[in-house]
Design an enzyme around this catalytic site. Structure first.
Site: not given
Ligand code: NAD
Length: 422
Positions: A110
């Site tokens: 990461k």
């Molecule tokens: P992103 O940046 O696209 O979206 C994050 C979302 O969470 C946004 O809508 C943001 O406004 C919201 N957010 C942030 N802090 C917040 C809070 N305190 N309360 C409520 N909403 C909040 O990120 P993503 O890619 O969707 O990733 C989200 C999670 O999923 C992370 O933990 C990431 O590690 C995990 N993840 C992502 C992927 C991927 O393919 N993108 C894969 C596996 C895991």
């Protein structure tokens, strides 16, 4: 109830606590235990860039390779103001276990840069990404460590990583990153993959609990890549999305949201989610977690469900889209409530699975139809779900610990076969 401590909110400690329980149940020998517990290597880079106003600012970035025992390191790059080395370490370890749960031939890694992407211009973000990649050009590589997007980074960021790395090695190297644009060797279905994998897990859980999709109530916290794609796909499939939230706040509507309109509001019109005119009670992004619902999907960030609020969670299925949304201190409370948990390392593994498909397609230079990608994803998610749940049932552990055990066992076996090089 005692207050939530900073120890509880340290995600590295949360990751460690689950590892300890699983390692003990597996009876891991001391040396193997230590080998798997600690990262293989980690680096801090200081990234000087010229801001648009001409002033130089130095940003701090990290990359942690937790394991390359089963294959190259794999894991996203996060751009966020609160990135820390402990967070990156935890996320790297989770990537190792995640890739092992779904049995794809990657280790875990990461990266992160401490910055607030909402306060940086596109040109500044490009400079940070390129300098970060240049500093890590000897770490990255299709056979070494393969980054992907995470919070605060996206397809464009990956295109810059691919270009910078390719310039350094003097050849176009698409397989050095995943989550790229289709035009640069991205995969069909990658954008939707994490949300789709999450829905596949929910489908499996419903079948297990003899529940139906139609009208099944879902609350999703986080409306980014994972949350919004999950909402779109789940509503199309018959689920009813009754709660949503992002960084600006939450909305609850027991009649269910019109998800395409909500997506257009947030992404088409770029308006704040809580101002959505399509109905719903405004509340905080935390509050949305505590309504009675069939499925709760925390898909935003870490530490949303803690020992301080877990007793307020009222769902039948907790499907973790984010990494580490539940602290280890909350695990027992969730378990005692009889909630069926789909842990992060399984629930959100659809993303890395299709990243693996992207890497395979890049290396073979031959690309698959979206239906082929989705069918293969379905196979992986169904099999992984079945293995985890079967292990949990036969060994009397919860699904989270079962997922860790399945994963750690796979990595430990690979390690024993490789042996210790000295
Ligand atoms: P992103 O940046 O696209 O979206 C994050 C979302 O969470 C946004 O809508 C943001 O406004 C919201 N957010 C942030 N802090 C917040 C809070 N305190 N309360 C409520 N909403 C909040 O990120 P993503 O890619 O969707 O990733 C989200 C999670 O999923 C992370 O933990 C990431 O590690 C995990 N993840 C992502 C992927 C991927 O393919 N993108 C894969 C596996 C895991």
């Amino acid at each position: 109830m005692s207050a939530v401590t900073s120890d509880e909110l340290n995600v590295y400690k949360s990751a460690e606590a689950r590892f300890e329980i699983a390692a003990k149940k597996l009876n891991l020998e001391e040396g193997i235990y230590s080998y798997l517990k600690y990262p293989s290597k980690e680096i801090t880079v200081y990234i000087p860039i010229a801001r648009d106003n001409g002033k130089v600012e130095v940003f701090t970035g990290y990359r942690v390779l937790h394991s390359s025992i089963r294959g190259p390191g794999k894991g996203g790059i996060r751009f966020a103001p609160d990135v820390s080395i402990d967070e990156v370490r935890a996320l790297a370890a989770w990537m190792t276990w995640k890739c092992a749960v779904v049995n794809i031939p990657f280790g875990g890694a990461k990266g992160g840069v401490i910055c607030d992407p909402t306060k940086l211009s596109k040109n500044e973000l490009e400079r940070i990404t390129r300098r970060y990649t240049a500093e890590l050009s000897e770490w990255f590589g299709p056979e070494r460590d393969v980054p992907a997007p995470d919070i605060g980074t996206n397809e464009q960021t990956m295109a810059w990583v691919m270009d910078t790395y390719s310039m350094h090695v003097r050849q176009a190297t698409t397989a050095v990153v995943t989550g790229k644009p289709l035009e640069l060797g991205g995969s069909q279905g990658r954008k939707e993959a994490t949300g789709r994998g999450l829905m596949m897990c929910c489908d499996n859980a419903l079948a297990k609990l003899k529940m139906k999709r139609e009208g099944c109530r879902v609350i999703i916290q986080g409306f980014g890549n994972v949350g919004s794609q999950a909402a779109i796909l789940m509503q199309e499939a018959g689920y009813k999305i009754i709660g949503v939230a992002d960084i600006h706040g939450g909305l609850y509507n027991d009649k269910g949201f019109d998800v395409p309109k909500l997506v257009d509001w947030v992404y088409g019109q770029r308006k704040p989610l809580p101002e959505f005119p399509g109905g719903g009670d405004k509340q905080t992004a935390q509050e949305v977690l505590f309504h009675p619902t069939d499925i709760l999907v925390p898909a935003a960030t870490e530490n949303q469900i803690t020992s301080g609020n877990a007793n307020r969670v009222e769902c039948k299925i907790l499907c973790e889209g984010a990494n580490g949304p539940t602290t280890s201190h909350a695990d027992k409370i969730i378990e005692d409530k009889g909630i069926f948990i789909i842990p992060d390392i399984l629930g959100n593994a659809g993303g890395v699975t299709v990243s693996y498909f992207e890497w395979v397609q890049d290396r073979q230079g031959f690309f698959w139809r979206e239906s082929e990608v989705n069918e293969r994803l379905q196979d992986v998610m169904d099999q992984s779900f079945e293995q985890v749940v079967r292990y949990a049932e036969t060994h009397g552990v919860n699904n989270r610990i079962a997922a860790y055990i399945v994963a750690i066992d796979r990595v430990a076996r690979a390690l024993k076969l490789r042996g210790i090089y000295a």
